[in-house]
Design a protein around this motif. Sequence first.
Motif, mmCIF file in Angstrom:
data_model
loop_
_atom_site.group_PDB
_atom_site.id
_atom_site.type_symbol
_atom_site.label_atom_id
_atom_site.label_comp_id
_atom_site.label_asym_id
_atom_site.label_seq_id
_atom_site.Cartn_x
_atom_site.Cartn_y
_atom_site.Cartn_z
ATOM 1 N N UNK A 196 -1.843 0.752 -9.079
ATOM 2 C CA UNK A 196 -3.261 0.638 -9.452
ATOM 3 C C UNK A 196 -3.761 1.957 -10.061
ATOM 4 N N UNK A 197 -3.375 3.074 -9.450
ATOM 5 C CA UNK A 197 -3.767 4.388 -9.985
ATOM 6 C C UNK A 197 -3.202 4.583 -11.385
ATOM 7 N N UNK A 198 -1.968 4.150 -11.606
ATOM 8 C CA UNK A 198 -1.368 4.274 -12.931
ATOM 9 C C UNK A 198 -2.144 3.452 -13.955
ATOM 10 N N UNK A 199 -2.510 2.231 -13.580
ATOM 11 C CA UNK A 199 -3.258 1.367 -14.499
ATOM 12 C C UNK A 199 -4.575 2.016 -14.911
ATOM 13 N N UNK A 200 -5.237 2.639 -13.956
ATOM 14 C CA UNK A 200 -6.512 3.307 -14.262
ATOM 15 C C UNK A 200 -6.303 4.512 -15.172
ATOM 16 N N UNK A 201 -5.199 5.242 -14.966
ATOM 17 C CA UNK A 201 -4.915 6.416 -15.800
ATOM 18 C C UNK A 201 -4.503 6.031 -17.215
ATOM 19 N N UNK A 202 -3.959 4.815 -17.359
ATOM 20 C CA UNK A 202 -3.490 4.383 -18.684
ATOM 21 C C UNK A 202 -4.624 4.385 -19.711
ATOM 22 N N UNK A 203 -5.869 4.179 -19.242
ATOM 23 C CA UNK A 203 -7.011 4.197 -20.151
ATOM 24 C C UNK A 203 -7.173 5.547 -20.822
ATOM 25 N N UNK A 204 -6.634 6.573 -20.193
ATOM 26 C CA UNK A 204 -6.746 7.932 -20.732
ATOM 27 C C UNK A 204 -5.408 8.411 -21.324
ATOM 28 N N UNK A 205 -4.475 7.469 -21.488
ATOM 29 C CA UNK A 205 -3.194 7.804 -22.114
ATOM 30 C C UNK A 205 -2.133 8.309 -21.159
ATOM 31 N N UNK A 206 -2.424 8.343 -19.854
ATOM 32 C CA UNK A 206 -1.467 8.823 -18.862
ATOM 33 C C UNK A 206 -0.796 7.620 -18.208
ATOM 34 N N UNK A 207 0.483 7.390 -18.539
ATOM 35 C CA UNK A 207 1.192 6.218 -18.026
ATOM 36 C C UNK A 207 2.197 6.573 -16.927
ATOM 37 N N UNK A 208 2.059 7.762 -16.383
ATOM 38 C CA UNK A 208 3.004 8.204 -15.354
ATOM 39 C C UNK A 208 2.763 7.459 -14.044
ATOM 40 N N UNK A 209 3.818 7.331 -13.265
ATOM 41 C CA UNK A 209 3.741 6.708 -11.941
ATOM 42 C C UNK A 209 4.043 7.784 -10.900
ATOM 43 N N UNK A 210 3.087 8.046 -10.045
ATOM 44 C CA UNK A 210 3.256 9.047 -8.989
ATOM 45 C C UNK A 210 3.476 8.313 -7.677
ATOM 46 N N UNK A 211 4.652 8.463 -7.100
ATOM 47 C CA UNK A 211 4.989 7.786 -5.866
ATOM 48 C C UNK A 211 4.798 8.728 -4.673
ATOM 49 N N UNK A 212 3.883 8.399 -3.759
ATOM 50 C CA UNK A 212 3.678 9.239 -2.579
ATOM 51 C C UNK A 212 4.938 9.281 -1.706
ATOM 52 N N UNK A 213 4.983 10.237 -0.806
ATOM 53 C CA UNK A 213 6.166 10.470 0.013
ATOM 54 C C UNK A 213 6.564 9.242 0.817
ATOM 55 N N UNK A 214 5.581 8.458 1.279
ATOM 56 C CA UNK A 214 5.888 7.255 2.042
ATOM 57 C C UNK A 214 6.782 6.305 1.239
ATOM 58 N N UNK A 215 6.494 6.166 -0.048
ATOM 59 C CA UNK A 215 7.302 5.290 -0.898
ATOM 60 C C UNK A 215 8.661 5.947 -1.177
ATOM 61 N N UNK A 216 8.656 7.240 -1.431
ATOM 62 C CA UNK A 216 9.917 7.942 -1.676
ATOM 63 C C UNK A 216 10.863 7.766 -0.488
ATOM 64 N N UNK A 217 10.330 7.950 0.703
ATOM 65 C CA UNK A 217 11.169 7.859 1.906
ATOM 66 C C UNK A 217 11.713 6.444 2.084
#
Length: 261
Positions: free
Chosen positions: A240-261
């Motif tokens: 959801x955060x990525x989708x919101x950032x896409x409006x500003x040209x930022x398509x990166x996906x930031x995965x919090x540590x919980x998901x990484x683990x």
Amino acid sequence: MRVYEEILDYIRQIPVIDTHEHLVHAEDLLEGRDDVLQEFLLHYMSSDLISAGLKAETLETARDKKRDILGCWELIEPHWEFCGHTGYGRVLDDSVRAIYWIDGIRGSTIEELGEKFREANKPGHLKEILKDLCNIELAIIDPWTGRFKCDRSLFRRVWRPQNYIMPMPPEFDIVGWLEETYAVKIRSLSDWLEVFERELDENLANGIIGLKSVIAYQRPIRFEEVSFKDAAIVFQKALKDRTEKCEYGDKSLVLPKVVQD
């Protein structure tokens, strides 16, 4: 001394499995890579030179294969002398003695070395060095990606699945790339794991022999126990955060540590 030489001679006959390489992995990729300073300054030794005071812009000039090799050498020579006894400096000197029969790297040898380096850059060179000289039966390549061919008489590959844990570089549009590559839509953690399985199967079919993680460069490698349910909720928010950032040209996906683990 006699016992030392006997042991050394025996060691030289032992076949080697080289478990970590970033070498050129197919001989057709050697084309154009015929400048000895450009190769020797690609990595590692260049770090020692910078530590010894070489300016980054001077290093880039010395890497320019269009320039005269002696002129490039003169740019780095004062700093090279400070690095000659580091591990990187010593192994380069040892290599040119063993491969080209030249007594070390310095102003009086650099032009001859450059010429011999170019002459050696031909089909069969990798085999001559790895198998015939170094007795390396097989070298395992760490190429950052598994999506390439390699000479299987010399190499095997590993694959880094890091983009599923901590996408790198951070600005890379990993979601867009995966959706386009595999014709899927990623809307959940289950989708994420499914496309991972597909890329893993693709890489296994392409000859990889293992997975490698280099994530310790970015975070501690202490992985906590996390339930799928908790990770799925956090992953959904990351999407959801990525989708919101896409409006500003930022398509990166930031995965919090919980998901990484």
